[in-house]
Design a protein around this motif. Structure first.
Motif, mmCIF file in Angstrom:
data_model
loop_
_atom_site.group_PDB
_atom_site.id
_atom_site.type_symbol
_atom_site.label_atom_id
_atom_site.label_comp_id
_atom_site.label_asym_id
_atom_site.label_seq_id
_atom_site.Cartn_x
_atom_site.Cartn_y
_atom_site.Cartn_z
ATOM 1 N N TRP A 46 12.382 3.728 -8.285
ATOM 2 C CA TRP A 46 11.138 3.241 -7.694
ATOM 3 C C TRP A 46 11.259 3.390 -6.189
ATOM 4 O O TRP A 46 12.200 2.884 -5.580
ATOM 5 N N VAL A 47 10.318 4.119 -5.600
ATOM 6 C CA VAL A 47 10.375 4.467 -4.189
ATOM 7 C C VAL A 47 9.028 4.160 -3.540
ATOM 8 O O VAL A 47 7.982 4.408 -4.146
ATOM 9 N N PRO A 48 9.024 3.633 -2.305
ATOM 10 C CA PRO A 48 7.756 3.479 -1.594
ATOM 11 C C PRO A 48 7.021 4.820 -1.527
ATOM 12 O O PRO A 48 7.639 5.876 -1.369
ATOM 13 N N ASN A 49 5.701 4.777 -1.654
ATOM 14 C CA ASN A 49 4.877 5.974 -1.785
ATOM 15 C C ASN A 49 3.608 5.821 -0.956
ATOM 16 O O ASN A 49 3.139 4.707 -0.719
ATOM 17 N N TYR A 50 3.045 6.937 -0.539
ATOM 18 C CA TYR A 50 1.759 6.934 0.155
ATOM 19 C C TYR A 50 0.687 7.417 -0.814
ATOM 20 O O TYR A 50 0.803 8.500 -1.376
ATOM 21 N N GLY A 51 -0.333 6.600 -1.018
ATOM 22 C CA GLY A 51 -1.415 6.950 -1.942
ATOM 23 C C GLY A 51 -1.166 6.352 -3.307
ATOM 24 O O GLY A 51 -0.059 5.933 -3.630
ATOM 25 N N THR A 52 -2.209 6.323 -4.105
ATOM 26 C CA THR A 52 -2.104 5.713 -5.427
ATOM 27 C C THR A 52 -2.268 6.717 -6.554
ATOM 28 O O THR A 52 -2.086 6.373 -7.714
ATOM 29 N N THR A 53 -2.616 7.968 -6.237
ATOM 30 C CA THR A 53 -2.893 8.928 -7.301
ATOM 31 C C THR A 53 -1.880 10.067 -7.395
ATOM 32 O O THR A 53 -1.893 10.801 -8.366
ATOM 33 N N SER A 54 -1.036 10.252 -6.392
ATOM 34 C CA SER A 54 -0.042 11.319 -6.449
ATOM 35 C C SER A 54 1.254 10.829 -5.807
ATOM 36 O O SER A 54 1.275 9.796 -5.140
ATOM 37 N N VAL A 55 2.316 11.579 -6.017
ATOM 38 C CA VAL A 55 3.603 11.204 -5.455
ATOM 39 C C VAL A 55 3.728 11.826 -4.062
ATOM 40 O O VAL A 55 3.739 13.037 -3.906
ATOM 41 N N ASN A 56 3.785 10.972 -3.043
ATOM 42 C CA ASN A 56 4.038 11.391 -1.662
ATOM 43 C C ASN A 56 4.986 10.363 -1.064
ATOM 44 O O ASN A 56 4.557 9.351 -0.510
ATOM 45 N N VAL A 57 6.264 10.609 -1.211
ATOM 46 C CA VAL A 57 7.280 9.660 -0.760
ATOM 47 C C VAL A 57 7.693 9.878 0.695
ATOM 48 O O VAL A 57 8.540 9.156 1.203
ATOM 49 N N ASP A 58 7.099 10.870 1.363
ATOM 50 C CA ASP A 58 7.354 11.077 2.794
ATOM 51 C C ASP A 58 6.428 10.172 3.586
ATOM 52 O O ASP A 58 5.427 10.603 4.168
ATOM 53 N N CYS A 59 6.765 8.896 3.567
ATOM 54 C CA CYS A 59 5.945 7.888 4.221
ATOM 55 C C CYS A 59 6.860 6.909 4.944
ATOM 56 O O CYS A 59 8.074 7.021 4.867
ATOM 57 N N SER A 60 6.262 5.966 5.653
ATOM 58 C CA SER A 60 7.067 5.079 6.484
ATOM 59 C C SER A 60 6.680 3.621 6.295
ATOM 60 O O SER A 60 5.580 3.298 5.866
ATOM 61 N N LEU A 61 7.627 2.765 6.638
ATOM 62 C CA LEU A 61 7.414 1.314 6.666
ATOM 63 C C LEU A 61 8.104 0.779 7.914
ATOM 64 O O LEU A 61 9.248 1.140 8.192
ATOM 65 N N VAL A 62 7.402 -0.069 8.636
ATOM 66 C CA VAL A 62 7.957 -0.708 9.819
ATOM 67 C C VAL A 62 7.549 -2.173 9.800
ATOM 68 O O VAL A 62 6.648 -2.579 9.057
ATOM 69 N N GLN A 63 8.211 -2.970 10.629
ATOM 70 C CA GLN A 63 7.890 -4.388 10.695
ATOM 71 C C GLN A 63 6.396 -4.548 11.000
ATOM 72 O O GLN A 63 5.832 -3.849 11.824
ATOM 73 N N GLY A 64 5.764 -5.478 10.289
ATOM 74 C CA GLY A 64 4.339 -5.740 10.458
ATOM 75 C C GLY A 64 3.491 -5.193 9.327
ATOM 76 O O GLY A 64 2.343 -5.591 9.167
ATOM 77 N N VAL A 65 4.050 -4.272 8.519
ATOM 78 C CA VAL A 65 3.309 -3.690 7.406
ATOM 79 C C VAL A 65 3.357 -4.649 6.216
ATOM 80 O O VAL A 65 4.375 -5.294 5.960
#
Length: 136
Positions: A46-65
């Motif tokens: 299970w990996v953080p992902n961008y979007g809800t309909t396809s796999v795009n794991v090249d995304c970011s998370l920073v404090q405040g999100v």
């Protein structure tokens, strides 16, 4: 604008004590990627992902999100790195500190930001079983 910024950074080299110190840009690789707002099953983890309909794991998370992706990261930090975070989907100071510890253990830049390089370095919560998984 990328070339002028790089040229500016190149001219901002400072000579100090016989060595060169490069001043870095305020923009990190993690900040350049879209924010992880969801979670995906990716190479058995299970990996953080961008979007809800396809796999795009090249995304970011920073404090405040605050997102599902943060909750996935918190679960990974708890399971794979022995942290005791409340899984509240809020990337606060506790999540940042736990991520820095995990980044140090994984041997990657310990900046408290989750992006593609950290994704590749960390082990993630498996989709099944109990063995944490490193993903590409």
């Amino acid at each position: 604008m990328r070339k002028p910024l790089n040229a500016l950074l190149a001219t901002l080299m400072v000579v100090s004590g016989g060595g060169l110190i490069a001043l870095s840009s305020a923009t990190s690789a993690a900040a350049a990627a879209p924010r992880c707002n969801w979670s995906a099953s990716y190479y058995g983890a299970w990996v953080p992902n961008y979007g809800t309909t396809s796999v795009n794991v090249d995304c970011s998370l920073v404090q405040g999100v605050n997102s599902v992706g943060v909750g996935t990261l918190q679960e990974t930090l708890n399971m794979c790195y022995g942290e005791s975070l409340v899984v509240d989907r809020d990337f606060g100071p506790g999540t940042r500190a736990a991520l820095i510890r995990a980044q140090q253990r994984a041997g990657t830049t310990a900046d408290g930001e989750y992006g593609p390089l950290t994704r590749k370095a960390l082990k993630h919560k498996p989709t099944s079983g109990t063995t944490c998984v490193r993903v590409p």
